[in-house]
Design a protein around this motif. Structure first.
Motif, short mmCIF file in Angstrom:
data_model
loop_
_atom_site.label_atom_id
_atom_site.label_comp_id
_atom_site.label_asym_id
_atom_site.label_seq_id
_atom_site.Cartn_x
_atom_site.Cartn_y
_atom_site.Cartn_z
N PRO A 233 -15.36 3.71 -0.86
CA PRO A 233 -15.03 2.99 -2.09
C PRO A 233 -15.29 1.49 -1.96
O PRO A 233 -15.14 0.92 -0.88
CB PRO A 233 -13.54 3.24 -2.28
N GLY B 177 -14.62 -2.15 -1.76
CA GLY B 177 -13.44 -2.85 -1.26
C GLY B 177 -12.85 -2.24 0.00
O GLY B 177 -11.95 -2.82 0.61
N GLY C 180 -14.22 -2.04 2.81
CA GLY C 180 -14.58 -2.88 3.96
C GLY C 180 -15.91 -2.50 4.60
O GLY C 180 -16.17 -2.89 5.76
N GLU D 139 -3.67 -0.69 -0.83
CA GLU D 139 -4.36 -1.69 -0.02
C GLU D 139 -5.78 -1.92 -0.56
O GLU D 139 -6.28 -3.05 -0.55
CB GLU D 139 -4.40 -1.24 1.46
N ARG E 127 -7.37 -5.48 -1.57
CA ARG E 127 -8.62 -6.02 -1.00
C ARG E 127 -9.62 -6.38 -2.09
O ARG E 127 -10.28 -7.41 -2.03
CB ARG E 127 -9.25 -5.00 -0.04
N ARG F 224 -10.79 -10.16 -2.72
CA ARG F 224 -12.19 -10.59 -2.55
C ARG F 224 -12.59 -11.53 -3.68
O ARG F 224 -13.42 -12.40 -3.50
CB ARG F 224 -13.09 -9.34 -2.52
N ASP G 146 -8.26 0.26 8.93
CA ASP G 146 -6.93 -0.36 8.94
C ASP G 146 -7.00 -1.74 9.57
O ASP G 146 -6.34 -2.68 9.14
CB ASP G 146 -5.93 0.54 9.69
N ASP G 147 -7.85 -1.85 10.59
CA ASP G 147 -7.97 -3.11 11.32
C ASP G 147 -9.46 -3.28 11.65
O ASP G 147 -10.09 -2.33 12.14
CB ASP G 147 -7.13 -3.00 12.60
P1 ADP Z 1 -16.96 -3.24 0.61
O1 ADP Z 1 -18.24 -3.72 1.25
O2 ADP Z 1 -16.57 -1.86 1.05
O3 ADP Z 1 -16.97 -3.36 -0.89
P2 ADP Z 1 -15.79 -5.65 1.82
O4 ADP Z 1 -16.35 -5.60 3.20
O5 ADP Z 1 -16.40 -6.63 0.85
O6 ADP Z 1 -15.77 -4.18 1.15
O7 ADP Z 1 -14.23 -5.90 1.96
C1 ADP Z 1 -13.39 -6.08 0.80
C2 ADP Z 1 -12.35 -7.15 1.09
O8 ADP Z 1 -11.43 -6.64 2.05
C3 ADP Z 1 -12.96 -8.42 1.68
O9 ADP Z 1 -12.28 -9.53 1.14
C4 ADP Z 1 -12.69 -8.27 3.18
O10 ADP Z 1 -12.57 -9.52 3.81
C5 ADP Z 1 -11.37 -7.48 3.21
N1 ADP Z 1 -11.21 -6.60 4.38
C6 ADP Z 1 -12.16 -5.82 4.95
N2 ADP Z 1 -11.64 -5.12 5.99
C7 ADP Z 1 -10.32 -5.45 6.05
C8 ADP Z 1 -9.23 -5.05 6.92
N3 ADP Z 1 -9.37 -4.16 7.91
N4 ADP Z 1 -8.01 -5.61 6.69
C9 ADP Z 1 -7.84 -6.51 5.69
N5 ADP Z 1 -8.82 -6.94 4.84
C10 ADP Z 1 -10.05 -6.40 5.02
#
Ligand code: ADP
Ligand code: 5GP
Length: 202
Positions: free
Chosen positions: A24, A26, A28, A140, A144, A148, A180-181
């Motif tokens: 999904p 967000g 990460g 969560e 996120r 972002r 998670d991390d």
């Molecule tokens: P995606 O590429 O899946 O859309 P992103 O890599 O852009 O997601 O991450 C979404 C947001 O969550 C960003 O602001 C990122 O910094 C944050 N984020 C990513 N991984 C984590 C994590 N393990 N814990 C907390 N925040 C995270």
């Protein structure tokens, strides 16, 4: 990371493989793939083409190749895309030629694409490894996405609806990584890639 001109640098080292990272918006994916590139020198991440407009801070050729509807049509009809799909009202696709060239040269090639594209590729390239990144919880995920700051509230709501649909597909993937991390999840992703890249038979 090697540049385009060094495309054959990793020939005769590990055999190249194709990995798809979905999950999904967000969850990460971008964060983990970036961390992965810092860990593994033979990883190469494909840059997709899209008809959506760049967001603030997104760079042509780095985040996407931003192209017109007409250019996208031309690529689909000429067979220039390995797969393509419509996501949130825009078209996205994976340029075929460089992906095939990088795999042949021994790169571990990563496609960060949605499940529609993942299953299209697995139908034609069954050895493709499918990895799904999930957030620790849906609450969560919302945090996120909002944190972002790249989408409006309306766009966040649309992404959450898509996320519910995508989470139902998790069982079709070869590996599921809970983000998670960042350090822990990156380590898990590195181990998955190494398992295939170091296996002479795969
Ligand atoms: P995606 O590429 O899946 O859309 P992103 O890599 O852009 O997601 O991450 C979404 C947001 O969550 C960003 O602001 C990122 O910094 C944050 N984020 C990513 N991984 C984590 C994590 N393990 N814990 C907390 N925040 C995270
Ligand atoms: P965003 O617009 O937020 O960057 O991406 C929206 C969605 O499109 C994400 O799920 C992303 O993984 C997916 N996506 C990005 N590039 C491609 C692609 O080339 N093909 C497919 N099928 N999906 C893609």
């Amino acid at each position: 990371m090697p540049q385009k001109s060094d495309v054959s640098s990793f020939a005769h080292q590990r055999k190249g493989h194709l990995f798809i990272v979905s999950g999904p918006s967000g969850a990460g994916k971008g964060t983990l793939v970036k961390a992965l590139c810092a860990e593994l020198p033979d990883v190469w991440v494909s840059v997709s083409v899209t008809t959506r407009k760049p967001r603030p801070g997104e760079l042509e050729g780095v985040h996407y190749q931003f192209i017109s509807e007409t250019e996208f049509d031309r690529l689909t009809t000429s067979g220039g895309l390995l797969e393509w799909a419509e996501v949130h009202g825009h078209r996205y696709g994976t340029p075929r030629a460089e992906v095939e060239q990088r795999i042949a040269c021994g790169y571990q090639v990563i496609l960060e694409i949605d499940p529609q594209g993942a299953f299209q590729i697995r139908d034609v390239l069954p050895r493709t490894v499918l990895v799904f990144i999930v957030p620790p919880s849906m609450d969560e995920l919302v945090r996120r996405l909002k944190g972002r700051g790249s989408e409006t509230d309306e766009q966040v709501a649309i992404r959450m609806q898509t996320a519910e649909r995508e989470m139902a597909l998790v069982g079709k993937y070869d590996h599921v990584v809970v983000n998670d991390d960042v350090s822990r999840a990156t380590r898990e992703l590195v181990e998955i890639i190494a398992r295939y890249a170091d296996d002479e038979e795969s």
